[in-house]
Enzyme design. Structure first.
Site, PDB file in Angstrom:
ATOM      1  N   GLU A 512       0.869  -1.314  -0.112  1.00  0.00           N
ATOM      2  CA  GLU A 512      -0.088  -0.002  -0.127  1.00  0.00           C
ATOM      3  C   GLU A 512       0.880   1.426  -0.031  1.00  0.00           C
ATOM      4  O   GLU A 512       1.860   1.390   0.693  1.00  0.00           O
ATOM      5  CB  GLU A 512      -1.080  -0.186   1.316  1.00  0.00           C
ATOM      6  CG  GLU A 512      -1.919  -1.174   1.209  1.00  0.00           C
ATOM      7  CD  GLU A 512      -2.415  -1.696   2.468  1.00  0.00           C
ATOM      8  OE1 GLU A 512      -2.550  -0.759   3.477  1.00  0.00           O
ATOM      9  OE2 GLU A 512      -2.790  -2.878   2.511  1.00  0.00           O
ATOM     10  N   GLU A 543      -4.491  -6.801   2.369  1.00  0.00           N
ATOM     11  CA  GLU A 543      -3.221  -7.669   3.042  1.00  0.00           C
ATOM     12  C   GLU A 543      -3.220  -8.901   2.666  1.00  0.00           C
ATOM     13  O   GLU A 543      -1.997  -9.360   2.342  1.00  0.00           O
ATOM     14  CB  GLU A 543      -3.134  -7.268   4.570  1.00  0.00           C
ATOM     15  CG  GLU A 543      -2.738  -5.865   5.094  1.00  0.00           C
ATOM     16  CD  GLU A 543      -3.882  -4.817   4.731  1.00  0.00           C
ATOM     17  OE1 GLU A 543      -4.993  -5.282   4.278  1.00  0.00           O
ATOM     18  OE2 GLU A 543      -3.446  -3.614   4.986  1.00  0.00           O
ATOM     19  N   ASP A 568       0.726  -5.062  12.831  1.00  0.00           N
ATOM     20  CA  ASP A 568      -0.676  -4.917  13.476  1.00  0.00           C
ATOM     21  C   ASP A 568      -1.687  -5.473  12.555  1.00  0.00           C
ATOM     22  O   ASP A 568      -2.858  -6.279  12.615  1.00  0.00           O
ATOM     23  CB  ASP A 568      -1.314  -3.856  13.747  1.00  0.00           C
ATOM     24  CG  ASP A 568      -0.314  -3.023  14.817  1.00  0.00           C
ATOM     25  OD1 ASP A 568      -0.586  -2.909  15.877  1.00  0.00           O
ATOM     26  OD2 ASP A 568       0.722  -2.596  14.362  1.00  0.00           O
ATOM     27  N   PHE A 569      -1.364  -5.488  10.981  1.00  0.00           N
ATOM     28  CA  PHE A 569      -2.136  -6.190   9.962  1.00  0.00           C
ATOM     29  C   PHE A 569      -1.768  -7.271   9.543  1.00  0.00           C
ATOM     30  O   PHE A 569      -2.296  -7.846   8.736  1.00  0.00           O
ATOM     31  CB  PHE A 569      -2.069  -5.014   8.676  1.00  0.00           C
ATOM     32  CG  PHE A 569      -2.055  -3.561   8.875  1.00  0.00           C
ATOM     33  CD1 PHE A 569      -2.866  -3.270  10.134  1.00  0.00           C
ATOM     34  CD2 PHE A 569      -1.615  -2.564   8.257  1.00  0.00           C
ATOM     35  CE1 PHE A 569      -3.006  -1.704  10.559  1.00  0.00           C
ATOM     36  CE2 PHE A 569      -1.528  -1.334   8.360  1.00  0.00           C
ATOM     37  CZ  PHE A 569      -2.381  -0.823   9.469  1.00  0.00           C
ATOM     38  N   HIS A 610      -2.096  -0.205  16.102  1.00  0.00           N
ATOM     39  CA  HIS A 610      -1.117   0.262  15.212  1.00  0.00           C
ATOM     40  C   HIS A 610       0.250   0.318  16.095  1.00  0.00           C
ATOM     41  O   HIS A 610       1.244   0.937  15.636  1.00  0.00           O
ATOM     42  CB  HIS A 610      -1.501   1.722  14.874  1.00  0.00           C
ATOM     43  CG  HIS A 610      -2.281   1.669  13.584  1.00  0.00           C
ATOM     44  ND1 HIS A 610      -3.614   1.484  13.687  1.00  0.00           N
ATOM     45  CD2 HIS A 610      -1.972   2.012  12.268  1.00  0.00           C
ATOM     46  CE1 HIS A 610      -4.302   1.719  12.303  1.00  0.00           C
ATOM     47  NE2 HIS A 610      -3.007   1.946  11.582  1.00  0.00           N
TER      48      HIS A 610
END
Ligand SMILES: Cc1ncc(C[n+]2csc(CCOP(=O)(O)OP(=O)(O)O)c2C)c(N)n1
Ligand SMILES: [Mg+2]
Length: 834
Positions: A512, A543, A568-569, A610
């Site tokens: 991204e 993701e 975190d993703f 995050h």
């Protein structure tokens, strides 16, 4: 369309969005979606097909039917033709679906790659038989001799007297079956098994036991073909129920990005060479997509929402092999014209349940019988008879010949003397060898291509700017320079990435905001100018697809560098990282390589979603390498090693450290190329009384604590930076502990389940006789990361180091505890789950 006039400038900036365009009244038009439009009879096709081909279609369907009937017998009766075998593993059969697999494979060459699901025996055999038909005897012998050094061939050639093609059919049947039965001569050395078997020399790529798992991997494979101008198309065969999987949607979104047809340069412009084929048998396991668990009515409708050309979606009668051949032929032409990708809804039906143990409580017998009455194997055979191409004796002869072939393969595959299992008990076993490929490869070959750069490196503005910086981060007085004056971690990563782009023509980087923005943290600033669009691009916020496509790109033979912005993703790409990226090297029996580096960052300041360090999650999964550098020298050296390697590496970065300059390595960050071996920790401050082992950004807090310990308490702390997490060589740490007798381990990860707990327990084990106190882990609190203003309550800072050392390792005379960390307090927290 906004921006249309400016297409060709290759920049999102040129895609203008004007209010007068997008606020205009109007309506969205949809086109009709063809449904089972193919209606020609076999007799009407006699001019278009050779009669041998029409006959062979029947043979191939019969091979699949007999093969799976054999498996069904084995699972339900424990024998085939009276010869007993107990197959403990799964067998998801596709009895009834043969026409869709054979029709699809008919026109494909070995350069066309298919990916599949847990139910793909039929596709393996159909594609394999099609490849055998098309390849010369010489090419077939080369494949069979070359694969695993001819180990599988040795089994089937014993006693073989027929032609090379007949030998190759035996080879295909045996190699597939030996794999299903977990034997070392199987196509993946028995490490894949029924749901994952594949054979790349025939263009059969991994089949996936995760529903929808192949969707984004196939997109990555198609991406590889497109970017590197490789021949062939990719077909993703997934079930109708996988239309409900998030990653399937992400795959479709990724596959249909406008940029392929707008922003990529002329020679790379056009849609992906991909057919997303839903093998629509109208069932999940017990759930029915149509009428119950989904709302699309006709699956092909899904294509309509994805692109203005509706992905050329179409429903095809997968009960008629000729209808499927017709569809593949037309869609392949569309793809060749740059008009892909395509969505197919191939209607079929399986008489077999989800698995042989399925009691079929969810469907009415009448329904199964209705489909059996139209059984494509029988009706297609009848149409051959009707067209006068075969006699009933021919058909019967074919069936008994196939039965013999399969019985022969069966007897060899179940025999432990002929087909032993891999010895996984020995040191240096197959899995020891294949969990990682541990290669060192400068570049992966693409069709004669040199690295593609958009400008000479020397002209790159970022390169010029970095050239003005000091390579070492301390001035003559030993004071740290700001990142505006010395090479920082950001610059170090940039240098490593740019270098690899100058060496490896297969390399692609995406994620991204990776292009014009330069990555969310500016690490790639300057790369946009250096690289053409197809080598560095922005992905959708997908993701799972970012990770999954990288898997497909890597296993096709290219090197991918992808970014997930915040670690975190990782959860959004859970399956792709935990079940795909990590496993295909070993599940392939070492056939595949996975040269994929995934950059993820650990944040702060942005609160609970995050700011987490999830190294433990990735370290827990066998098959991933995990590194977390904390200095520019280490960041560049480790990324160089990761990008030179052939294994999947999760490369953690700390957002706190992007501007960190090099204060340890004498001479600073080398401008040239060097590697730091993955797996080796590094002493950042020598000492003799106490060892502190850190992961990531806690290194600098440990050093502050070490200063205080020295100055106030005369304790000399040795600070070791783990740098790598998997693999990890304990020797240096054990040596240090032998000297100090004490160790504190620190990171920003929540303490419970932190990878440091594993490190601590291993150190207790390896250095037990030298320890004066138990190894103690200092992590973040076991709660959410609160707002920046109060994050001191969460992350371990200098005072927590001293508190923990005082309370659990060595008393610091006169020290006053900052925050309670004594054993009763830790037990209280544990009881509360915090
Ligand atoms: C992610 C995931 N969820 C659930 C399962 C369990 N499961 C295996 S097959 C299946 C149904 C799949 O249906 P479909 O995709 O239509 O393929 P079919 O079995 O009909 O060929 C389910 C739920 C799984 N393997 N993976
Ligand atoms: Mg299904």
């Amino acid at each position: 369309m906004p921006g249309e006039a400016r297409i060709g400038e290759y920049m999102p900036k040129s895609l203008m969005i004007y209010p007068q365009d997008v606020r205009q009244a109007g309506q969205v038009e949809f086109k009709p979606i063809p449904v089972n439009q193919y209606q020609r009879t076999l007799s009407a096709e006699l001019d278009h097909f050779a009669s041998e081909d029409l006959i062979r279609i029947h043979r191939d369907m019969a091979v699949i039917r007999t093969f799976e009937t054999m498996l069904n017998d084995v699972k339900t009766k424990g024998n085939f033709h009276g010869v007993e075998y107990n197959h403990r593993g799964p067998a998801h059969l596709s009895i009834g679906q043969e026409a869709s697999a054979v029709g699809q494979a008919f026109l494909l060459g070995i350069e066309d790659h298919i990916f599949g699901s847990h139910r793909s025996h039929g596709e393996i055999l159909a594609k394999g038989l099609s490849a055998i038909e098309k390849l010369s005897d010489q090419a077939l012998m080369k494949i069979m001799e070359g694969f695993f050094g001819g180990a599988t061939l040795r089994v089937v050639e014993k006693g073989a007297t027929g032609s090379v093609k007949e030998l190759a059919v035996d080879y295909l049947l045996y190699g597939t079956l030996a794999e299903i039965f977990g034997r070392e001569a199987g196509f993946n050395k028995g490490m894949g098994g029924s749901m994952h078997a594949f054979f790349t020399p025939f263009g059969v790529y991994p089949n996936n036991a995760i529903v929808g798992g192949s969707s984004d991997i196939s997109v990555g494979a198609a991406l590889y073909k497109k970017i590197n101008k490789q021949p062939g198309i990719v077909i993703c065969n997934i079930g109708d129920a996988s239309a409900g999987c998030g990653p399937t949607w992400e795959a479709l979104c990724f596959a249909t990005m406008d940029q392929f047809k707008t922003l990529w340069d002329e020679s790379h412009r056009g849609g992906l060479p991909l057919i997303m084929n839903f093998v629509n048998n109208f069932y999940g396991m017990g759930g029915q997509p149509v009428g119950e668990t989904m709302g699309f009515g006709i699956l092909a409708r899904l294509g309509a929402g994805l692109t203005p050309d509706q992905m050329h979606a179409e429903r095809v009668d997968g009960y008629n092999p000729l209808a499927v051949i017709d569809a593949i032929s037309r869609k392949r032409d569309l793809i060749a014209a740059g008009d892909g990708p395509v969505l197919l809804d191939t209607v079929t039906y399986r008489f077999s349940g989800h698995s042989p143990s399925d009691a079929m409580s969810y469907r009415d017998k009448k329904e199964v019988e209705a489909w059996q009455q139209q059984d494509s194997l029988i009706t297609y055979g009848a149409s051959l008879l009707e067209a006068g191409l075969v006699s009933q004796d021919d058909l019967d002869g074919t069936h008994s010949h196939i039965d013999e072939l399969i019985f022969k393969a069966y007897k060899k595959a179940i025999d432990l003397d002929i087909s032993p299992r891999a010895d996984l008990y020995a040191i240096g076993s197959l899995l020891e060898q294949t969990m990682y490929s541990n290669g060192s490869v400068d570049k992966f070959e693409t069709t004669g291509a040199a690295p593609e750069l958009a400008q000479p490196i020397a002209e790159n503005a970022r390169v010029k700017q970095i050239a003005k910086l000091a390579r070492f981060g301390l001035d003559d007085a030993g004071k740290s320079l700001p990142a505006t004056r010395a090479v920082s971690i950001k610059d170090a990563i940039f240098e490593s990435v740019l270098h690899r782009f100058t060496v490896d023509p297969s390399l692609v980087a995406y994620g991204e905001e990776n292009r014009d923005w330069g990555g969310a943290f500016g690490v790639y600033r300057g790369l946009t100018e250096a690289l053409p669009y197809h080598r560095l691009f922005n992905s959708p916020i997908s993701e799972a697809a970012i990770a999954g496509t990288a898997v497909g790109y890597g296993l096709e033979g290219g090197r991918a560098l992808v970014e997930l912005m915040y670690c975190d993703f990782l959860g959004r790409a859970g399956d792709e990282i935990f079940n795909q990226l990590s496993k295909w090297q070993s599940m392939s029996g070492g056939v595949l390589k996975m040269p994929v580096v995934m950059r993820v960052s650990v944040g702060s300041k942005y609160g609970a979603q995050h700011s987490q360090d999830w190294t433990a999650l990735t370290a827990h999964i066998p098959g991933l390498k995990v590194v977390f550098p904390a200095t520019p020298y280490d960041a560049k050296g480790l990324l160089n090693a990761a990008l030179q390697g052939t294994d999947p590496v999760i490369y953690f970065e700390s957002q706190r450290l992007y501007n960190q300059v090099e204060v340890f390595h004498e001479g600073g960050v080398p401008a040239g190329y060097y590697e730091i071996e993955i797996g080796k920790p590094d002493i950042k401050r020598p000492g003799k009384d106490l060892t502190i082992l850190t992961i990531g950004a806690t290194l600098y807090r440990a050093l502050e604590a070490a200063e205080v310990l020295e100055a106030k308490y005369g304790i000399s702390a040795e600070v070791i930076d783990a740098r790598s997490i998997v693999p990890f060589d304990y020797s240096l740490v054990v040596e240090s502990v032998k000297k100090t007798g004490k160790i504190l381990l620190a990171s920003d990860a929540c303490e419970r389940g932190s990878i440091l707990q594993t490190f601590a327990s291993k150190i207790s084990q390896f250095a037990f006789n030298y320890l004066d106190a138990p190894p103690v882990v200092l992590g973040a609190r076991n709660w959410i990361t609160p707002a920046d203003e109060v994050e001191d309550s969460f992350f371990p800072f200098q005072s927590e180091f001293l508190d923990t050392i005082h309370e659990h390792i060595v008393r610091l005379p006169g020290y006053e505890i900052n925050r309670r960390t004594d054993t009763p307090e830790l037990m209280r927290r544990s009881e509360k789950g915090i």
